[in-house]
Design a protein around this motif. Sequence first.
Motif, PDB file in Angstrom:
ATOM      1  N   ASP A   2      -9.499  -6.287  -2.222  1.00 36.74           N
ATOM      2  CA  ASP A   2      -8.494  -5.462  -1.534  1.00 36.74           C
ATOM      3  C   ASP A   2      -7.066  -5.936  -1.777  1.00 36.74           C
ATOM      4  N   GLU A  14       0.849  -1.187   0.000  1.00 40.63           N
ATOM      5  CA  GLU A  14       0.000   0.000   0.000  1.00 40.63           C
ATOM      6  C   GLU A  14       0.889   1.242   0.000  1.00 40.63           C
ATOM      7  N   TYR A  43      -4.998   5.341  -1.356  1.00 40.43           N
ATOM      8  CA  TYR A  43      -4.907   3.888  -1.249  1.00 40.43           C
ATOM      9  C   TYR A  43      -4.549   3.317  -2.615  1.00 40.43           C
ATOM     10  N   ARG A  44      -3.786   2.250  -2.583  1.00 40.90           N
ATOM     11  CA  ARG A  44      -3.385   1.587  -3.826  1.00 40.90           C
ATOM     12  C   ARG A  44      -4.207   0.324  -4.075  1.00 40.90           C
ATOM     13  N   LYS A  45      -4.559  -0.378  -2.986  1.00 43.74           N
ATOM     14  CA  LYS A  45      -5.299  -1.634  -3.094  1.00 43.74           C
ATOM     15  C   LYS A  45      -6.658  -1.596  -2.402  1.00 43.74           C
ATOM     16  N   SER A  46      -6.774  -0.850  -1.338  1.00 39.88           N
ATOM     17  CA  SER A  46      -7.894  -1.000  -0.405  1.00 39.88           C
ATOM     18  C   SER A  46      -9.167  -0.309  -0.879  1.00 39.88           C
TER      19      SER A  46
END
Length: 520
Positions: free
Chosen positions: A374, A203, A316-319
């Motif tokens: 996620d 992240e 956020y990159r993934k969440s």
Amino acid sequence: MVNFTPSKEIHLRDYQANAIDGLRAGIRGGKRRLILCAGTGAGKTLTAAHLLKEADRKGSYALFIVDRVALVGQTSAVFDEYGIDHGIIQGINERWRPRENVQVCSAQTLAKRTLPRDPDLIIVDEVHCQYKATLDYIDRNPQAIKIGLTATPFTKGMGEHWDDVINVIPTRRLIEQGHLAEPKIYVAKSPEDADLGLNSYGEFSDGSASTAGIQIIGDVVQEWEGKTSEHFGGPAKTIVFSPTVEHGRELCAAFNAAGYNFQQISYLDRDDSERAEKIAEFRRPDSLITGLVSCGVLTKGFDVPDVAVGISCKPYRKSLSSHMQEIGRVMRGHADVPKKLWLCHSGNVERFALDMFDVWENGAGPLDHSTKQDSTPRERNEQVREKVVCPECSGAMRGHSCMSCGWEKPARSGIVAVEGELQEFSMADTMQPRAGLRADCIKDPRKVWEGALAYTSENTRKGEIVARKWAAGIWRGVYPSAKLPFGWFDMPIPNGVDHGALSLVEREVKRFRKNKRRAA
């Protein structure tokens, strides 16, 4: 403390009653760990209150576990409102009454306390957080029924701890029914992804987000002043999500210097009472606090319905779940605040809008699918920006129209040129059926969808949402490489359908069942 105010009756909406029926069906089927998934505003706490009231009536011992101290009082107030006698297990609390049938528990305190009875029912709020202490407590009580509440069951590993998910109602339906307010979303200036470092989980690191974000704090204040003046005629109650305490402190200083009272709350607050006082003041309709700047505190479960504006400064990159939880804080409906704004200074709208709108339309889906949401990094590039950012006002695009100014993408020409000839553009050109299918109706994917929807609605007893998801599965079986077009999932159930499409759907169902038996 004695409450002399008459308690309110719990009146469940139809979809809440259906969700409870779904939970009971799962329990009868031997599943003892079930997730109740519904977006902000669907009434998860009220549905849980109904279950707890029933448990109390039967003399069962039931726990409602929250992961934040701030949510203990908020939940207790709701239970008081509906006449649910309960104790509180949280630090040194004046409401320590462990022999009451219903207990509101802080996850941190519960792990350290011994209770007079083993629980028959455990309800876990914001279950996607997956705290080890809570999971261990659940494991130590195998006899109890466990129900997890969440709007975003996307956390990796949830499938290892939970048996199934009951999807209650899509967010889009809640908006259409007036239970939620859809915010006008604006994509504002944000740090470049190249300026953001990564932590060990893949992240964006809070430190790099803070350093990069501090450079654009002036833009955050200026954008907020402009948009609140345009939409509300002046300052409006606001929540800001910041990556670090330092960044939040700088934000507060900038807003205060401009003449607005913004206060920070964070996990580093000296004591709970100081934070509680700020939150209590912020809840007042005539609050002296214009904005709360949150660092790791108000992301989940915090509800102040008259909040008009949300500002995203934590990238956020993934969440996907964190992004959706944050934007959910400004979607509660309120009679005095019919309009809501979301100002994105983090780039999260560009990364997550397509996935978020899909969840809003269709729900989170089955547990094995949703828990992957996620774990995938989202790209932020020109191709994505073209799909989700309005070129006229920098609002968010939903499908072909802007949610903020109403601008629509120019209609695609119905004619395409191929080797000097003009050919009519057909949806079937972009939706290739499965190899081997030869029915005439496959040239019209909409007819196939209508046939699937009519068939599943007629042949399931599990409710409309299950019927629509079943229909989507049948349709994907016919067009395996295509995505169901925007708006189709929630279209009204058709009365008359193409007989050829209906026959195709019946054959597809038989084929699936035959293959399933063969595999078994």
